[in-house]
Scaffold this motif. Structure first.
Motif, short mmCIF file in Angstrom:
data_model
loop_
_atom_site.label_atom_id
_atom_site.label_comp_id
_atom_site.label_asym_id
_atom_site.label_seq_id
_atom_site.Cartn_x
_atom_site.Cartn_y
_atom_site.Cartn_z
N GLU A 138 14.77 2.19 -5.56
CA GLU A 138 13.32 3.37 -6.29
C GLU A 138 12.67 4.08 -5.95
OE1 GLU A 138 10.50 1.51 -9.23
OE2 GLU A 138 11.38 -0.44 -8.03
N TYR A 139 12.40 3.49 -4.53
CA TYR A 139 11.24 4.65 -4.05
C TYR A 139 11.42 5.85 -3.03
CZ TYR A 139 7.84 0.83 -5.31
OH TYR A 139 6.97 0.36 -6.40
N ARG A 140 13.06 4.97 -2.64
CA ARG A 140 13.47 6.14 -1.65
C ARG A 140 14.02 7.47 -2.63
NH1 ARG A 140 13.13 6.07 3.55
NH2 ARG A 140 12.38 4.35 3.81
N ASP A 183 10.43 5.99 7.41
CA ASP A 183 11.69 5.50 8.21
C ASP A 183 11.73 5.96 9.28
OD1 ASP A 183 13.19 5.74 6.36
OD2 ASP A 183 13.05 7.77 6.43
N LEU A 184 10.09 5.80 9.42
CA LEU A 184 9.81 6.10 11.90
C LEU A 184 9.27 4.67 11.58
CD1 LEU A 184 8.45 9.44 11.97
CD2 LEU A 184 10.78 9.02 12.51
N VAL A 185 8.91 4.50 10.68
CA VAL A 185 7.88 2.89 11.44
C VAL A 185 8.55 1.70 10.95
CG1 VAL A 185 6.01 4.20 11.97
CG2 VAL A 185 6.54 2.86 9.34
N PRO A 218 0.74 -1.73 -0.08
CA PRO A 218 -0.08 0.17 -0.35
C PRO A 218 0.54 1.06 0.21
CG PRO A 218 -0.43 -1.83 1.64
CD PRO A 218 0.29 -2.22 0.86
N LEU A 219 1.97 1.16 0.51
CA LEU A 219 2.94 2.38 0.53
C LEU A 219 3.39 2.66 -0.79
CD1 LEU A 219 3.82 4.86 2.25
CD2 LEU A 219 5.88 3.27 3.11
N ARG A 220 3.99 1.68 -1.14
CA ARG A 220 4.55 1.54 -2.61
C ARG A 220 3.66 2.11 -3.15
NH1 ARG A 220 8.15 -3.75 -3.56
NH2 ARG A 220 9.13 -3.53 -1.18
N PHE A 221 2.28 2.37 -3.65
CA PHE A 221 1.01 2.20 -4.39
C PHE A 221 0.80 3.75 -4.39
CE2 PHE A 221 -3.79 2.88 -5.27
CZ PHE A 221 -3.98 1.96 -6.20
N ARG A 222 0.79 4.41 -3.33
CA ARG A 222 0.13 5.60 -2.60
C ARG A 222 1.44 6.42 -3.03
NH1 ARG A 222 -2.50 2.85 1.57
NH2 ARG A 222 -4.56 4.47 2.58
N LEU A 223 3.04 6.02 -2.69
CA LEU A 223 4.33 6.30 -3.50
C LEU A 223 3.85 6.69 -5.51
CD1 LEU A 223 6.92 5.15 -1.69
CD2 LEU A 223 6.44 7.46 -1.35
N ARG A 224 3.43 6.09 -5.88
CA ARG A 224 3.39 5.73 -7.27
C ARG A 224 2.63 6.29 -7.67
NH1 ARG A 224 3.80 -0.03 -8.77
NH2 ARG A 224 5.15 -1.40 -8.45
#
Length: 66
Positions: A56-58, A47-49, A12-18
């Motif tokens: 590629e996402y960083r 990072d915090l969690v 889900p986080l990668r989906f949001r980043l895209r």
């Protein structure tokens, strides 16, 4: 978004980043996105969690186009 990501088999986080707005993107109400920082905020939250993200996402930035 979580439900859609799960159906697609994507984190889900990668989906949001895209799909996050970047400077210069046209929003639904026909305004140009400016001063966006959503990608950087999500990267910091990861990072915090302790949520691992591939390089590629960083290296994504709200200042760069897709």
């Amino acid at each position: 978004m979580d439900r859609i990501a799960r159906e697609l088999g994507i984190d889900p986080l990668r989906f949001r980043l895209r799909n996050a707005y970047r400077d210069g993107d046209m929003k639904a109400h026909r305004k140009i996105a400016e001063g966006t920082a959503l990608i950087e905020v999500m990267q910091k939250a990861a990072d915090l969690v302790g949520h691992e993200l591939p390089d590629e996402y960083r290296t994504m930035s709200s200042l760069e186009g897709r």
